[in-house]
Design an enzyme around this catalytic site. Structure first.
Site, PDB file in Angstrom:
ATOM      1  N   CYS A 106       0.844  -1.201   0.000  1.00 36.57           N
ATOM      2  CA  CYS A 106       0.000   0.000   0.000  1.00 36.57           C
ATOM      3  C   CYS A 106       0.875   1.244   0.000  1.00 36.57           C
ATOM      4  CB  CYS A 106      -0.937   0.010   1.207  1.00 36.57           C
ATOM      5  SG  CYS A 106      -0.079   0.175   2.782  1.00 36.57           S
ATOM      6  N   CYS A 137       3.696   1.697   2.493  1.00 34.70           N
ATOM      7  CA  CYS A 137       4.958   0.992   2.192  1.00 34.70           C
ATOM      8  C   CYS A 137       5.863   1.857   1.329  1.00 34.70           C
ATOM      9  CB  CYS A 137       4.673  -0.323   1.467  1.00 34.70           C
ATOM     10  SG  CYS A 137       3.704  -1.511   2.416  1.00 34.70           S
ATOM     11  N   ASP A 167       7.608  29.650 -31.404  1.00 32.47           N
ATOM     12  CA  ASP A 167       8.587  30.090 -32.388  1.00 32.47           C
ATOM     13  C   ASP A 167       7.933  29.964 -33.765  1.00 32.47           C
ATOM     14  OD1 ASP A 167      11.138  30.723 -33.499  1.00 32.47           O
ATOM     15  OD2 ASP A 167      11.404  28.595 -33.937  1.00 32.47           O
ATOM     16  N   ASP A 176      12.144  24.502 -31.169  1.00 31.68           N
ATOM     17  CA  ASP A 176      12.825  23.332 -31.725  1.00 31.68           C
ATOM     18  C   ASP A 176      13.636  22.569 -30.697  1.00 31.68           C
ATOM     19  OD1 ASP A 176      15.083  24.823 -31.310  1.00 31.68           O
ATOM     20  OD2 ASP A 176      15.498  25.199 -33.429  1.00 31.68           O
ATOM     21  N   ASP A 209      15.984  27.399 -29.131  1.00 32.07           N
ATOM     22  CA  ASP A 209      15.088  28.114 -28.224  1.00 32.07           C
ATOM     23  C   ASP A 209      15.257  27.671 -26.773  1.00 32.07           C
ATOM     24  OD1 ASP A 209      13.749  29.615 -30.266  1.00 32.07           O
ATOM     25  OD2 ASP A 209      12.729  27.786 -30.848  1.00 32.07           O
TER      26      ASP A 209
END
Length: 729
Positions: free
Chosen positions: A22, A25, A439, A622, A626
């Site tokens: 669970c 844990c 861009d 790209d 950028d």
């Protein structure tokens, strides 16, 4: 993470963890790992993996594994080579668990036959047993005991490990609740208190139901990673490679694992490409939908790149291997998605905090429930059973599974659609984007400018001006330069070699061509006012010509911009082009707002300005040029990447050169976060309603056990409904 863990020498490792039941844990493992110096760990409960970043100067992998083992779990390194072994181990464990469940069910079914008599009114404070046992109590004891201590032994082991580690988990609650019911029933039988009920059926049924819930949960969790499993299976296991044997060139079939960069691989029609590589001979096409989500095949000729697991078309290709094994694009995608699946979204923090204190709080409520009913009615039996019901119904599993299962399904769907999400935080933030900065070149446009017009001065020809400009532009990597050179070569012009070339960033280029000083660049730089052309050519101080270069709008851009606007996202175009060109592209794309004349280094400041206005800003570019703007945005998108650089530059990598991918990513983010919120709501509501109902005596332990078992299954199943999401093209 401590300061030493943030240095460049940090390493990462994936560990496969066994024994988690669970959220408590996974939280305990994370807590213990993050106590180590230079360690940052995230544990994924449904994937049963830990993604750990660590400083090797402070700890090593053996220390990490030892820490997990000390906490009460198993851990082994998880790599591409061990995945098959992991799957086989999990499958064997699942079959063994299923076998134990069927044994438990056979032993429990006779006990369940008595359950209708629990609802005849005798299950109330102070009520005595007034019905004959359908099954003798000695037989009930014989049936329930192996279920309690053999089938249910896993709960004792898990509970002991949790308590030893200083916390609690679901195993503690189940072990405590069922043990109390069994011990009480055994005492009533041994002491021959026939006027009191026995609850052997409660202990056995709860264990059987919880085990059934775990089996159903395991099956459902396996489906959450189905997309990545499918990607892994796409890679072929063998390849046809050219080898020199006894001095003779031969084509042999070898395991893909044995290939090295530089090998010449032959890909026959219809076969999957075994490596990343470059075509050295042949013509064909390739279905790259598993990478890009695009169903149309891509033409392949000499010099073109091919990628592992893509499907070759009708032609025969000879390819030189450039990336093999773990160094292919497919392997990079799988690693990236698994990293995202192992990361945590900010929305999960509340669930983690609740899970950390859940078991002690529930245990306290159970004790208070027992004390209240004992004090109110003096009925030990009823007080005990209501206390047991509280312990049994409370389970932090649903809380722990609510977020990661949805993230696993969402990121897997994204990978299938060519949307690679680096981490869960990016997935969560993407739904909040209300401004997208884009861009122009390569994002809205094709990114491949072409010459459309050449205007010349007196005594000049178009070919002469183009030859002069293209000769100089051979020394530049600018897209406009590539367009001029390509046009000159297409016209069959023989170019001169330029000398003394210097580049003026954002302005143009200067050099010597055939003994003459030549400048090629923007109209402003060369003093030309109101020029409609993008490129002006000058020899000395004389303007000899102007060249118009157009970068056509992508066919999909206008529809993509409209989709984004419909999603409530304002699109802002950032471009270094002049205002006239920018305005025309914006008009064609349907973009209402743009910034022209923006230098590459200034895009980040424009993104920062948008954020300062209180917007959640996405940036699409790209992924390389950028990079500063991508880093400045809340969520960044690398367009049509396919390189490791682009994957590292952005939060989300789009495998197609199509702005629709951004709209798809935002749509997927919103769908995933909706599922997470639904899961968290139902997980919280389940406990908010279930625990008080059990404490007030409205639920017996069997009903509580069934409800607890199904809570986790329902959360995982709800996450799987996310598979209905489809990208729009």
């Amino acid at each position: 993470m401590s300061a030493e863990a943030r240095n460049d020498s940090c390493q990462t490792v994936e560990l496969s963890i066994g024994g988690m039941t669970c959220a408590a844990c996974s939280a305990r493992i994370e807590r213990q790992l993050n106590k180590l110096p230079g360690v940052e760990a995230a544990v994924n409960l449904p994937a049963e993996r830990a993604h750990i970043r660590f400083d090797p100067a402070s700890v090593d992998v053996d220390k990490l594994i030892a820490t997990i083992v000390k906490t009460g779990f198993t851990a082994t390194p998880s790599t591409a080579d061990t995945r098959e072994e992991e799957r086989a181990r999990k499958e064997a464990a699942y079959r063994a668990e299923l076998k134990r469940f069927w044994i438990a069910l056979v032993l429990t079914l006779p006990l369940i036959a008595q359950m209708p008599f629990m609802f005849d009114g005798s299950f109330a404070p102070g009520a005595e047993c007034h019905t004959e046992d359908i099954i003798p109590r000695w037989l009930q004891f014989a049936l329930a005991t192996p279920v309690q201590f053999w089938i249910g032994w896993r709960f004792y082991v898990g509970g002991w490990n949790a308590v030893r580690g200083g916390s609690g988990n679901m195993d503690v609650l189940v072990a405590l609740g069922t043990s109390m019911a069994w011990l009480y029933s055994a005492a009533v039988w041994l002491l021959d208190w026939t006027h009191l009920h026995v609850y052997f059926e409660a202990s056995a049924t709860v264990i059987t139901l919880v085990l059934m819930g775990k089996i159903l949960e395991a099956r459902a969790k396996a489906k959450t990673g189905a997309a990545i499993e499918a990607l892994m299976k796409l890679a072929p296991q063998t390849a046809h490679v050219e080898r020199i044997i006894d001095g003779v060139g031969q084509l042999v079939e070898v395991p893909v694992k044995s290939l090295i960069p530089g090998d010449i691989v032959v890909v026959r029609p219809g076969e999957a490409v075994p490596v990343d590589g470059e075509v050295v001979a042949g013509n064909s096409s390739a279905n790259e939908s598993m990478l890009t989500g695009e169903s149309l095949s891509v033409a392949k000729a000499v010099g073109d790149k091919v990628f592992a697991a893509t499907i070759n078309g009708d032609g025969l290709l000879r390819c030189k291997a450039t990336g093999v094994g773990a160094h292919t694009l497919l392997a990079g995608i799988i690693q990236l998605v698994e990293q995202a699946q192992g990361s945590k979204a900010p929305v999960q923090r509340l669930a983690d905090k609740v899970a950390a204190i859940f078991v002690p709080v529930v245990t306290t409520i159970a004790l208070l429930t027992f004390a209240y009913w004992m004090w109110s009615y003096g009925d030990f039996t009823y007080a005990l059973i209501t206390g047991v019901a509280v312990l049994v119904i409370a389970c932090p599993c649903a809380l722990g599974l609510a977020t990661p299962t949805a993230i696993m399904v969402g990121t897997g769907l994204g990978a299938k659609a060519g949307i690679l999400i680096k981490n869960a935080q990016a997935l969560e933030l993407a739904e909040k984007i209300n401004v997208l900065a884009v861009d122009k070149t390569g994002t809205l446009t094709e990114g491949k400018p072409v010459v459309t017009d050449v205007k010349v001065g007196a005594g000049r020809t178009a070919d002469e001006v183009l030859k002069t400009a293209a000769s100089l532009e051979q020394g530049s990597t600018h897209p406009l330069a590539a367009a001029l050179v390509a046009e000159a070569k297409q016209r069959g012009l023989v170019l001169e070699s330029p000398q003394d070339v210097t580049v003026k960033a954002g302005k143009g280029i200067r050099g010597v061509v055939a003994g003459r000083i030549v400048r090629v660049g923007s109209p402003d730089w060369l003093g030309v006012k109101e020029a409609k052309a993008q490129v002006v050519v000058a020899e000395g101080d004389e303007i000899v010509g102007m060249i118009t270069v157009a970068d056509p709008l992508r066919e999909s851009s206008k529809a993509a911009v409209a989709r984004l606007q419909k999603l409530g996202v304002e699109v802002v175009m950032l471009t270094g082009d002049n205002a006239a060109t920018a305005a025309e592209i914006a008009r064609q794309a349907g973009v209402d707002r743009f910034e022209a004349g923006v230098m590459p280094g200034d895009k980040a400041s424009h993104v920062a300005a948008l954020k300062a206005a209180g917007k959640t800003v996405g940036m699409a570019g790209d992924g390389i040029n950028d990079a500063p703007a991508l880093a400045a945005a809340d969520v960044s998108f690398a367009m049509g990447a396919g390189t490791d650089v682009a994957m590292q530059a952005a939060d989300i990598t789009l495998m197609r050169d199509d702005l629709n991918g951004v709209a798809d990513a935002i749509s997927l983010s919103r769908a995933t976060l909706a599922k997470i919120r639904q899961n968290l709501f139902w997980a919280f509501i389940y406990n908010v309603l279930g625990i008080p109902a059990a404490a007030l005596g409205f639920l017996n332990p069997v009903v509580a056990g069934a409800a607890m078992a199904m809570s986790s299954v329902s959360v995982v199943s709800n996450s799987l409904l996310l598979k209905r999401w489809k990208p729009q093209r």
